[in-house]
Design a protein around this motif. Structure first.
Motif, PDB file in Angstrom:
ATOM      1  N   ALA A 151      19.289  66.866  81.628  1.00  0.00           N
ATOM      2  CA  ALA A 151      19.865  67.921  80.787  1.00  0.00           C
ATOM      3  C   ALA A 151      19.349  69.303  81.166  1.00  0.00           C
ATOM      4  O   ALA A 151      19.332  70.217  80.345  1.00  0.00           O
ATOM      5  N   VAL A 152      18.960  69.474  82.417  1.00  0.00           N
ATOM      6  CA  VAL A 152      18.282  70.709  82.829  1.00  0.00           C
ATOM      7  C   VAL A 152      19.157  71.949  82.597  1.00  0.00           C
ATOM      8  O   VAL A 152      18.658  72.989  82.155  1.00  0.00           O
ATOM      9  N   SER A 153      20.454  71.853  82.872  1.00  0.00           N
ATOM     10  CA  SER A 153      21.308  73.028  82.723  1.00  0.00           C
ATOM     11  C   SER A 153      21.457  73.457  81.263  1.00  0.00           C
ATOM     12  O   SER A 153      21.214  74.621  80.927  1.00  0.00           O
ATOM     13  N   PRO A 154      21.852  72.556  80.329  1.00  0.00           N
ATOM     14  CA  PRO A 154      21.932  72.994  78.935  1.00  0.00           C
ATOM     15  C   PRO A 154      20.576  73.376  78.352  1.00  0.00           C
ATOM     16  O   PRO A 154      20.501  74.292  77.514  1.00  0.00           O
ATOM     17  N   PHE A 205      18.144  74.832  79.967  1.00  0.00           N
ATOM     18  CA  PHE A 205      17.854  76.183  80.458  1.00  0.00           C
ATOM     19  C   PHE A 205      18.629  77.221  79.643  1.00  0.00           C
ATOM     20  O   PHE A 205      18.086  78.271  79.260  1.00  0.00           O
ATOM     21  N   SER A 206      19.900  76.919  79.338  1.00  0.00           N
ATOM     22  CA  SER A 206      20.690  77.827  78.505  1.00  0.00           C
ATOM     23  C   SER A 206      20.101  77.925  77.098  1.00  0.00           C
ATOM     24  O   SER A 206      20.090  79.006  76.490  1.00  0.00           O
ATOM     25  N   TYR A 207      19.630  76.802  76.580  1.00  0.00           N
ATOM     26  CA  TYR A 207      18.973  76.774  75.268  1.00  0.00           C
ATOM     27  C   TYR A 207      17.750  77.696  75.272  1.00  0.00           C
ATOM     28  O   TYR A 207      17.532  78.473  74.347  1.00  0.00           O
ATOM     29  N   TRP A 208      16.961  77.627  76.335  1.00  0.00           N
ATOM     30  CA  TRP A 208      15.771  78.484  76.480  1.00  0.00           C
ATOM     31  C   TRP A 208      16.175  79.963  76.523  1.00  0.00           C
ATOM     32  O   TRP A 208      15.562  80.797  75.851  1.00  0.00           O
ATOM     33  N   LEU A 209      17.224  80.276  77.263  1.00  0.00           N
ATOM     34  CA  LEU A 209      17.685  81.664  77.342  1.00  0.00           C
ATOM     35  C   LEU A 209      18.181  82.163  75.991  1.00  0.00           C
ATOM     36  O   LEU A 209      17.881  83.292  75.577  1.00  0.00           O
ATOM     37  N   TYR A 268      36.967  68.090  80.008  1.00  0.00           N
ATOM     38  CA  TYR A 268      36.078  69.062  79.371  1.00  0.00           C
ATOM     39  C   TYR A 268      34.639  68.705  79.731  1.00  0.00           C
ATOM     40  O   TYR A 268      34.256  67.526  79.700  1.00  0.00           O
ATOM     41  N   ASP A 269      33.872  69.707  80.061  1.00  0.00           N
ATOM     42  CA  ASP A 269      32.454  69.486  80.380  1.00  0.00           C
ATOM     43  C   ASP A 269      31.618  70.454  79.554  1.00  0.00           C
ATOM     44  O   ASP A 269      31.116  71.460  80.052  1.00  0.00           O
ATOM     45  N   LEU A 270      31.487  70.154  78.280  1.00  0.00           N
ATOM     46  CA  LEU A 270      30.733  71.022  77.388  1.00  0.00           C
ATOM     47  C   LEU A 270      29.242  70.712  77.490  1.00  0.00           C
ATOM     48  O   LEU A 270      28.856  69.558  77.720  1.00  0.00           O
ATOM     49  N   PRO A 271      28.392  71.720  77.309  1.00  0.00           N
ATOM     50  CA  PRO A 271      26.946  71.549  77.527  1.00  0.00           C
ATOM     51  C   PRO A 271      26.243  70.895  76.344  1.00  0.00           C
ATOM     52  O   PRO A 271      25.338  71.455  75.733  1.00  0.00           O
ATOM     53  N   LEU A 272      26.630  69.676  76.036  1.00  0.00           N
ATOM     54  CA  LEU A 272      26.033  68.965  74.917  1.00  0.00           C
ATOM     55  C   LEU A 272      24.843  68.145  75.401  1.00  0.00           C
ATOM     56  O   LEU A 272      24.931  67.439  76.414  1.00  0.00           O
ATOM     57  N   PHE A 273      23.723  68.236  74.693  1.00  0.00           N
ATOM     58  CA  PHE A 273      22.553  67.404  74.993  1.00  0.00           C
ATOM     59  C   PHE A 273      22.033  66.842  73.676  1.00  0.00           C
ATOM     60  O   PHE A 273      22.531  67.185  72.604  1.00  0.00           O
ATOM     61  N   VAL A 274      21.055  65.948  73.740  1.00  0.00           N
ATOM     62  CA  VAL A 274      20.591  65.303  72.512  1.00  0.00           C
ATOM     63  C   VAL A 274      19.105  65.559  72.276  1.00  0.00           C
ATOM     64  O   VAL A 274      18.323  65.705  73.212  1.00  0.00           O
ATOM     65  N   LYS A 275      18.776  65.641  70.993  1.00  0.00           N
ATOM     66  CA  LYS A 275      17.396  65.553  70.535  1.00  0.00           C
ATOM     67  C   LYS A 275      17.303  64.280  69.707  1.00  0.00           C
ATOM     68  O   LYS A 275      17.973  64.162  68.682  1.00  0.00           O
ATOM     69  N   ARG A 276      16.492  63.370  70.147  1.00  0.00           N
ATOM     70  CA  ARG A 276      16.397  62.104  69.427  1.00  0.00           C
ATOM     71  C   ARG A 276      15.365  62.194  68.302  1.00  0.00           C
ATOM     72  O   ARG A 276      14.505  63.071  68.297  1.00  0.00           O
ATOM     73  N   GLY A 277      15.482  61.274  67.354  1.00  0.00           N
ATOM     74  CA  GLY A 277      14.549  61.231  66.246  1.00  0.00           C
ATOM     75  C   GLY A 277      14.366  59.802  65.771  1.00  0.00           C
ATOM     76  O   GLY A 277      15.192  58.918  66.047  1.00  0.00           O
ATOM     77  N   TYR A 278      13.270  59.567  65.056  1.00  0.00           N
ATOM     78  CA  TYR A 278      12.936  58.233  64.580  1.00  0.00           C
ATOM     79  C   TYR A 278      12.612  58.281  63.086  1.00  0.00           C
ATOM     80  O   TYR A 278      12.200  59.317  62.560  1.00  0.00           O
ATOM     81  N   HIS A 279      12.789  57.130  62.407  1.00  0.00           N
ATOM     82  CA  HIS A 279      12.262  57.011  61.054  1.00  0.00           C
ATOM     83  C   HIS A 279      11.795  55.585  60.806  1.00  0.00           C
ATOM     84  O   HIS A 279      12.217  54.634  61.474  1.00  0.00           O
ATOM     85  N   VAL A 280      10.923  55.473  59.821  1.00  0.00           N
ATOM     86  CA  VAL A 280      10.465  54.171  59.335  1.00  0.00           C
ATOM     87  C   VAL A 280      10.132  54.340  57.857  1.00  0.00           C
ATOM     88  O   VAL A 280       9.834  55.449  57.400  1.00  0.00           O
ATOM     89  N   HIS A 281      10.222  53.249  57.085  1.00  0.00           N
ATOM     90  CA  HIS A 281       9.943  53.301  55.653  1.00  0.00           C
ATOM     91  C   HIS A 281       8.602  52.639  55.331  1.00  0.00           C
ATOM     92  O   HIS A 281       8.188  51.690  56.004  1.00  0.00           O
TER      93      HIS A 281
END
Length: 413
Positions: free
Chosen positions: A86-89, A91-95, A264-277
């Protein structure tokens, strides 16, 4: 079976879009491979975050970068392979996180956040889901006076500019609201006009049942493909083919793969997350949703127990789970509040669909008529689903919207 609109994706966003279209009298078919609210919308912190007027920016200060770099922090972790992919999106996120750009993004983002509780309210009422929702706010805890002072200044700006309501609590006031916290906590920000939900998946399911009560239909099926036809669209699933005048793509992090088949090539990337009870402690139940702000995790009193949710993990969408971030959060959480033993053997893993300019993608597709996008809500899909449904429905019917939609247009890429 055909309908004049097909909505792909039954998370909070897709269900909300389908609900608003059905409310207008459209024939709507909602399609997902899992029942409503069982993917990303299932595992979040369960807060309708009216206070979240500023999106999460990429860290720029040296102190934070040096803390994150060893990859042992609770709030942010990364997988090198995921970073490379996900280096390209990224980098845009950082900018876009530089102050000069970010200060332009915040009021645009705040405009849609400001609609959040107002748009959840009629859906809660129509679905009879009041029992799932609390309107007592939530607590953002701080360990140092300096950080609490800094956050209060931000809260005062949010109150003045965007109608956010809050109260700063000193330690004595905090003990009255939520007893039993570690002595390391010096105070908190009590966000007053945000709402909490004891079972996020159940709220999405309630909205979906309300949608069906208005005549909407849901199909549990694997999506096989979407093709443009001379008169509209054909959607192929494991259960058959469907014709529609309009198609809405609301597949969250899975939107990108389908979009590629439509050029379409939109710059979508993911941030993952976890949960537990965890079990509620006997005699001293957790009453409020808590964020340990200087550590980067949350505790929430859910129907299934005390849920702990982690910060962000930058990784590939389908990469195997890694429990290091969750284990580190648990170690700190047990010193904050006396949570009990884990309820589940394995943690839940989900992925937030993110866009480099931190704003969701809502509106008509640039290359096709009657194709609509509704994804990329990052950390706030649960908060922003009903607002997105209202706004997209207005656009699809050629009506004016309560906010300027240009900042969220798919054509901005």
């Amino acid at each position: 079976m055909s309908g004049n609109t097909i909505v792909l994706g039954a998370g909070m966003v897709g269900v909300s879009v389908a609900w608003h279209l059905a409310k207008r009298g459209r024939s709507v078919l909602l399609i997902d491979r899992r029942p409503p609210g069982q993917e990303t919308s299932f595992g979040n912190a369960g807060i309708i975050q009216r206070e979240a007027i500023a999106p999460y920016a990429f860290p720029h200060d040296l102190k934070t970068l040096l803390r994150v770099l060893p990859n042992r922090s609770i709030d942010i972790r990364y997988r090198p392979a995921g970073m490379v992919a996900a280096v390209s999106p990224l980098f845009s996120y950082w900018l876009n996180s530089f102050p000069s750009r970010y200060k332009k993004i915040v009021p645009q983002y705040a405009s849609i956040i400001s609609l959040s509780t107002d748009e959840h309210a009629p859906m809660i009422e129509a679905s009879g889901a009041d029992h799932l929702v609390k309107k007592e706010g939530w607590l953002e805890l701080y360990r140092t006076p300096k950080e609490l002072d800094r956050r209060e200044k931000e809260a005062l700006d949010a109150e003045r500019l965007y109608g956010v309501e809050f109260k700063r609590l000193n330690r004595a006031e905090l003990d009255q609201v939520q007893p039993g916290l570690s002595s390391d906590i010096v105070g908190a920000i009590h966000w007053l006009n945000s709402w909490t939900v004891e079972s996020p998946g159940d709220l999405v399911q309630a909205y979906a049942k309300s949608f069906e009560a208005m005549g909407g239909r849901f199909e549990l099926a694997e999506l096989k493909g979407v093709q443009k036809t001379a008169t509209g669209w054909t959607v192929n699933t494991s259960e058959g083919s469907h014709e529609a005048d309009d198609v809405v793509i609301a597949l969250g992090p899975w939107s990108k793969d389908l979009l590629k088949t439509l050029d379409y090539d939109l710059p979508l990337f993911v941030k993952r997350g976890y949960h537990v009870h965890y079990n509620q402690p006997q005699g001293k139940p957790l009453k409020y949703w808590l964020m340990d702000a200087e550590k980067g995790y949350l505790l929430e009193p859910m129907k299934a127990g005390v849920r702990m949710t982690t910060g962000a993990e930058l990784a590939d969408l389908e990469a195997p789970a890694s429990t290091g971030q969750l284990d580190a959060a648990e170690k700190v959480a047990k010193t904050l509040y006396p949570i009990g033993n884990r309820v589940e053997a394995l943690p839940w893993k989900g992925a937030r669909p993110c866009i480099p300019d931190m704003k969701p993608v809502i509106g008509p597709a640039p290359k096709h008529q009657n194709l609509w996008f509704a994804f990329g809500h990052g950390h706030q899909g649960f908060t922003l689903g009903p607002a997105t449904g209202r706004l997209l429905s207005d656009m699809m019917h050629g009506e004016s919207t309560p906010i300027d939609m240009a900042p969220f247009s798919p054509s901005r890429f």
